[in-house]
Design a protein around this motif. Structure first.
Motif, PDB file in Angstrom:
ATOM      1  N   GLU A   7       1.274   4.391  -3.457  1.00  0.00           N
ATOM      2  CA  GLU A   7       1.804   5.733  -3.739  1.00  0.00           C
ATOM      3  C   GLU A   7       2.892   5.608  -4.792  1.00  0.00           C
ATOM      4  O   GLU A   7       3.792   4.764  -4.668  1.00  0.00           O
ATOM      5  CB  GLU A   7       2.340   6.309  -2.418  1.00  0.00           C
ATOM      6  CG  GLU A   7       3.341   7.422  -2.535  1.00  0.00           C
ATOM      7  CD  GLU A   7       2.712   8.726  -2.991  1.00  0.00           C
ATOM      8  OE1 GLU A   7       2.780   9.023  -4.203  1.00  0.00           O
ATOM      9  OE2 GLU A   7       2.132   9.431  -2.134  1.00  0.00           O
ATOM     10  N   ASP A   8       2.795   6.413  -5.861  1.00  0.00           N
ATOM     11  CA  ASP A   8       3.762   6.246  -6.953  1.00  0.00           C
ATOM     12  C   ASP A   8       5.086   6.948  -6.694  1.00  0.00           C
ATOM     13  O   ASP A   8       6.087   6.615  -7.320  1.00  0.00           O
ATOM     14  CB  ASP A   8       3.158   6.737  -8.279  1.00  0.00           C
ATOM     15  CG  ASP A   8       2.747   8.194  -8.213  1.00  0.00           C
ATOM     16  OD1 ASP A   8       2.271   8.608  -7.141  1.00  0.00           O
ATOM     17  OD2 ASP A   8       2.905   8.899  -9.204  1.00  0.00           O
ATOM     18  N   ASP A   9       5.098   7.904  -5.787  1.00  0.00           N
ATOM     19  CA  ASP A   9       6.360   8.558  -5.445  1.00  0.00           C
ATOM     20  C   ASP A   9       7.121   7.623  -4.496  1.00  0.00           C
ATOM     21  O   ASP A   9       6.808   7.539  -3.310  1.00  0.00           O
ATOM     22  CB  ASP A   9       6.059   9.908  -4.788  1.00  0.00           C
ATOM     23  CG  ASP A   9       7.319  10.667  -4.417  1.00  0.00           C
ATOM     24  OD1 ASP A   9       8.404  10.039  -4.416  1.00  0.00           O
ATOM     25  OD2 ASP A   9       7.224  11.866  -4.125  1.00  0.00           O
ATOM     26  N   GLU A  28       3.627  -1.845   4.039  1.00  0.00           N
ATOM     27  CA  GLU A  28       4.160  -2.263   2.745  1.00  0.00           C
ATOM     28  C   GLU A  28       3.759  -1.216   1.716  1.00  0.00           C
ATOM     29  O   GLU A  28       2.826  -0.460   1.927  1.00  0.00           O
ATOM     30  CB  GLU A  28       3.592  -3.631   2.359  1.00  0.00           C
ATOM     31  CG  GLU A  28       4.191  -4.762   3.163  1.00  0.00           C
ATOM     32  CD  GLU A  28       3.496  -6.088   2.885  1.00  0.00           C
ATOM     33  OE1 GLU A  28       3.116  -6.303   1.719  1.00  0.00           O
ATOM     34  OE2 GLU A  28       3.302  -6.857   3.828  1.00  0.00           O
ATOM     35  N   GLN A  29       4.456  -1.244   0.587  1.00  0.00           N
ATOM     36  CA  GLN A  29       4.114  -0.251  -0.428  1.00  0.00           C
ATOM     37  C   GLN A  29       3.876  -0.870  -1.802  1.00  0.00           C
ATOM     38  O   GLN A  29       4.436  -1.906  -2.140  1.00  0.00           O
ATOM     39  CB  GLN A  29       5.207   0.814  -0.521  1.00  0.00           C
ATOM     40  CG  GLN A  29       6.576   0.254  -0.792  1.00  0.00           C
ATOM     41  CD  GLN A  29       7.571   1.368  -1.119  1.00  0.00           C
ATOM     42  OE1 GLN A  29       7.318   2.188  -1.986  1.00  0.00           O
ATOM     43  NE2 GLN A  29       8.686   1.389  -0.421  1.00  0.00           N
ATOM     44  N   ALA A  30       3.002  -0.206  -2.569  1.00  0.00           N
ATOM     45  CA  ALA A  30       2.786  -0.537  -3.979  1.00  0.00           C
ATOM     46  C   ALA A  30       2.982   0.769  -4.727  1.00  0.00           C
ATOM     47  O   ALA A  30       2.559   1.820  -4.251  1.00  0.00           O
ATOM     48  CB  ALA A  30       1.373  -1.060  -4.179  1.00  0.00           C
ATOM     49  N   ASN A  31       3.654   0.683  -5.895  1.00  0.00           N
ATOM     50  CA  ASN A  31       4.002   1.931  -6.567  1.00  0.00           C
ATOM     51  C   ASN A  31       3.200   2.255  -7.826  1.00  0.00           C
ATOM     52  O   ASN A  31       3.466   3.235  -8.495  1.00  0.00           O
ATOM     53  CB  ASN A  31       5.498   1.964  -6.873  1.00  0.00           C
ATOM     54  CG  ASN A  31       6.313   1.936  -5.594  1.00  0.00           C
ATOM     55  OD1 ASN A  31       7.020   0.983  -5.314  1.00  0.00           O
ATOM     56  ND2 ASN A  31       6.163   2.961  -4.777  1.00  0.00           N
ATOM     57  N   MET A  53      -3.820   9.916  -7.728  1.00  0.00           N
ATOM     58  CA  MET A  53      -3.276   9.878  -9.085  1.00  0.00           C
ATOM     59  C   MET A  53      -2.112   8.907  -9.153  1.00  0.00           C
ATOM     60  O   MET A  53      -1.038   9.162  -8.628  1.00  0.00           O
ATOM     61  CB  MET A  53      -2.859  11.282  -9.506  1.00  0.00           C
ATOM     62  CG  MET A  53      -4.047  12.106  -9.931  1.00  0.00           C
ATOM     63  SD  MET A  53      -3.633  13.806 -10.321  1.00  0.00           S
ATOM     64  CE  MET A  53      -3.605  14.528  -8.697  1.00  0.00           C
ATOM     65  N   LEU A  54      -2.367   7.751  -9.777  1.00  0.00           N
ATOM     66  CA  LEU A  54      -1.372   6.687  -9.847  1.00  0.00           C
ATOM     67  C   LEU A  54      -1.134   6.314 -11.302  1.00  0.00           C
ATOM     68  O   LEU A  54      -2.013   6.460 -12.135  1.00  0.00           O
ATOM     69  CB  LEU A  54      -1.912   5.435  -9.132  1.00  0.00           C
ATOM     70  CG  LEU A  54      -2.049   5.499  -7.613  1.00  0.00           C
ATOM     71  CD1 LEU A  54      -2.865   4.309  -7.142  1.00  0.00           C
ATOM     72  CD2 LEU A  54      -0.700   5.527  -6.945  1.00  0.00           C
ATOM     73  N   PRO A  55       0.088   5.813 -11.599  1.00  0.00           N
ATOM     74  CA  PRO A  55       0.283   5.302 -12.965  1.00  0.00           C
ATOM     75  C   PRO A  55      -0.572   4.039 -13.169  1.00  0.00           C
ATOM     76  O   PRO A  55      -0.817   3.315 -12.204  1.00  0.00           O
ATOM     77  CB  PRO A  55       1.776   4.977 -13.025  1.00  0.00           C
ATOM     78  CG  PRO A  55       2.314   5.115 -11.644  1.00  0.00           C
ATOM     79  CD  PRO A  55       1.274   5.699 -10.762  1.00  0.00           C
TER      80      PRO A  55
END
Lengths: 226, 478
Positions: A7-9, A28-31, A53-55
């Motif tokens: 999640e990019d936010d 865990e998170q990936a941005n 929708m991810l960068p």
């Protein structure tokens, strides 16, 4: 259970990680898309929550890549779009479930847990048992403490879905999607009335109720401890 | 005061030459000239050929007559005939020589001897000289020679000057016609192009005004019903439609501003109030729970608006499938029946022995029925109980009617059209929860399926009739 949030936010991701940890999971998170794809490839997760929708990379392409190499880790696709055709796109790409933003955390948690459970290997069960409640999927019969309970077809499917996810929260929208096949929210209390009817057939006159209402989240079939 | 051509004059001229009319005209004139030329050349050539053949026939006729004369009356008779013929107004030329080549008779000044002594099978062209008004002139003739039994050679022929004159008259006339045609065409095209340019300038000016912000402006219509008028009418219709859409959009944004700002303000006030009051965990919790509820309501309104927008944008009909209307209706009735029965009402599909099928999106048709039944249950309430809601499906030809009716208070005639708009909530329903978008979504779904919606009186109660294009009726399989 190990859960990866792509999640990019960052704020939303951090909130999810914190809330999932409080619910007893490892999160865990990936941005962005690249690090998300990289972390997914380690295969260290039981469930992946993937934003569309991810960068750098589209979330659905990561899911497609996973499925392409035979990775069957369940994926919950998140999207701000949330319309029927977007949902179809998400599922077609290999997602296992789809949730539109904004969502209630209880909804996300219930779905993630249901996904993890579904992915667990094991033979297809033909009967579900919770306490003294028994549901036979082949003969379409339900009995409690050996006594037959006649159910309408829809009530049977409702109970079947609840028992399949026994011990876990099932939300109203999950019931609408899986029992009625409606992917929109009728925004009424109709489900509650169906549930209270079912409850009166299952739990009426019983010392230990099995069908529970989880406030602010949904329902759960669970054996109450003595 | 018109002095030397100004720069504007040249610019106008350049613009004129850039018009399609002038370009097309240039191409047209070139093509027309080539074809005319080909036509004239073809016609003159053919005419000359016909004249040649007539001359040749006359010569052959002469040869035959002379041969016959010689056979019956000898050389004397032949010469007499020649003499007689040469006096006619259309006289040709003739020449007779003895076996030694000495001229015996004739009206030709100079002729190559060889042309007379060698027999010809058919006439051929031959240049010759003859005396006219005292001096010798060069001519071309079509001639044929033959030899008599006594060794005399006879040549008969016809002058082809007539043919040549005909040709030159034709050419001269043609030249003048071409020049006149080009000048006339040029003038016509000049006026035509100027007229076209004038109309185009009018249209451009009008559209510039409209682009500048005057959306009420319209393109001028001359009333002649020509292609420019047709174009202007079509464009004006488009402008009217755009105006309507803009108006609709403005209404929607006004509504959004109102219907989303109101709950947002409420939300903010609630939080502010909680913050301002005494520090009390239970009070905070209450305020937070109310805030979440309020924001959920906002999200639902947003979702509904988005959904209407998506349906109205007419996103592809890829999700269309053959739908059994009864089956969809029964599912919806079954979903609502327990809730209605709980409060003394009912939801049922009126049974029919036929199945009505349409091409449609199952989700959307189900949502449509859900909204209608939900509305009927909410707003059709009696004081003490929920209404009885019925779904009735019938079909005439290829139109299926889905009729949802209740026995509640109904909607006043004056309000019926209004309730289909976004955010319309009748005063009577202000107190019940709802976004005012339910029927707007129904209307959008109906339009998406190329159907119509009509609100009527169930006497008592509201009757909503939705007509959808249907497939052929099939008997109920049960």
């Amino acid at each position: 259970m190990r859960i990866l949030i792509v999640e990019d936010d960052r704020e939303a991701a951090a909130y999810l990680v914190k809330a999932l940890k409080e619910a007893g999971h490892v999160a865990e998170q990936a941005n962005d898309g690249d690090s998300g794809a990289h972390m997914v490839a380690t295969g260290a997760y039981d469930v992946v929550v993937m934003d569309r929708m991810l960068p750098k990379r589209d979330g659905l392409s990561i899911v497609q890549e996973m499925r392409g190499r035979g990775d069957t880790t369940p994926v919950l696709v998140l999207s701000a779009l949330g319309q029927v055709d977007d949902r179809v796109d998400g599922l077609r790409a290999g997602g296992d479930d789809y949730l539109a933003k904004p969502y209630a955390f209880t909804e996300l948690l219930a779905r993630v847990e249901a996904l993890a459970r579904r992915a667990r290997p094991g033979e297809v069960e033909t009967t579900y048992r919770v306490g003294d409640l028994l549901l036979d999927r082949l003969s379409h019969t339900v009995s409690r403490a050996g006594e037959d309970i006649p159910l309408q077809p829809r009530e049977f499917r409702l109970l079947e879905y609840l028992m399949k996810n026994a011990g876990q929260v099932v939300t109203r929208t999950m019931l609408l999607e899986n029992v009625w096949d409606y992917h929109f929210d009728p925004q009424t209390n109709v489900i509650d009335v169906h549930m209270s009817r079912l409850r009166s057939k299952i739990d009426k006159g019983q010392d230990r109720p099995l069908l529970h209402t989880v406030r602010g989240a949904g329902y759960m079939v669970r054996e109450t401890p003595k | 005061m018109t002095g030397a051509p100004t720069r504007e004059h040249f610019a106008g001229l350049r613009r004129l030459f850039r018009t399609t009319a002038v370009r097309l005209s240039a191409i047209y004139i070139a093509v027309f000239t080539v074809f005319s030329l080909a036509l004239v050349v073809g016609v003159t050539h053919e005419a000359a050929r016909v004249m040649d053949r007539q001359l040749a026939e006359a010569i052959d006729d002469d040869v035959e007559t002379l041969t016959e004369d010689y056979r019956s009356g000898g050389i004397v008779r032949l010469l007499a005939t020649l003499d007689e013929r040469s006096r006619r107004p259309d006289a040709g030329l003739f020449h007779v020589v003895d076996p030694n080549g000495n001229p015996i008779a004739g009206n030709v000044a100079e002729l190559p001897l060889q042309a007379v002594t060698e027999d010809d099978d058919e006439p051929h062209h031959l240049p010759y000289s003859r005396f006219e008004d005292g001096h010798e002139t060069r001519h071309i003739a079509l001639v044929r020679s033959f030899t008599l039994e006594n060794g005399f050679h006879v040549l008969v022929g016809r002058d082809i000057g007539e043919r040549e004159r005909f040709r030159s008259v034709f050419r001269k006339a043609f030249r003048w016609i071409i020049v006149a045609m080009v000048v006339l065409a040029g003038l016509t095209w000049w006026f035509l192009a100027r007229r076209v340019l004038k109309r185009i300038d009018q249209v451009s000016d009008a559209s510039r005004r409209i682009v500048a912000g005057d959306l009420s402006g319209r393109l001028p219509i001359s009333g002649s019903g020509d292609e420019f008028d047709r174009l202007a009418v079509a464009l004006n219709d488009m402008l009217t439609k755009i105006g309507e859409l803009m108006k609709g959009l403005k209404e929607v944004s006004d509504n959004i501003a109102h219907d989303l700002k109101t709950p947002l303000t409420r939300l903010r006030n609630r939080l502010e109030e909680a913050l301002a009051g005494p520090e009390d965990a239970a009070r905070y919790r209450g305020a937070l729970e109310a805030s979440i509820e309020e924001s959920d309501g906002l999200i639902r309104t947003f979702d509904a608006l988005l959904k209407i927008a998506r349906v109205e944008a007419g996103s592809p009909t890829a999700a269309f499938e053959v739908l059994d209307l009864e089956a969809v209706a029964e599912d919806v009735a079954e979903l609502f029946a327990p809730a209605a029965e709980e409060e003394g009402g009912s939801v049922e599909v009126v049974e029919d022995d036929r199945r009505h099928r349409i091409m449609g999106d199952r989700e959307l048709i189900a949502q449509m029925l859900v909204n209608l039944v939900d509305n009927a249950l909410k707003y059709g309430r009696h004081d003490d109980r929920a209404p009885d809601v019925r779904i009735w499906i019938e079909q005439t030809d290829r139109t299926a009617s889905v009729i949802v009716y209740d026995d509640g208070p109904g909607i006043p005639v004056a309000d019926r059209a209004r309730v289909l708009d976004r955010f319309t909530r009748l005063e009577a329903s202000r107190s019940t929860p709802g976004s005012g978008l339910g029927l707007a979504l129904v209307a959008a779904i109906v339009r998406h399926h190329k159907g119509t919606i009509e609100l009527g009186d169930a006497d008592p109660g509201l009757r909503v009739t939705i007509r959808l294009p249907a497939l052929e009726v099939v008997p109920d399989p049960d």
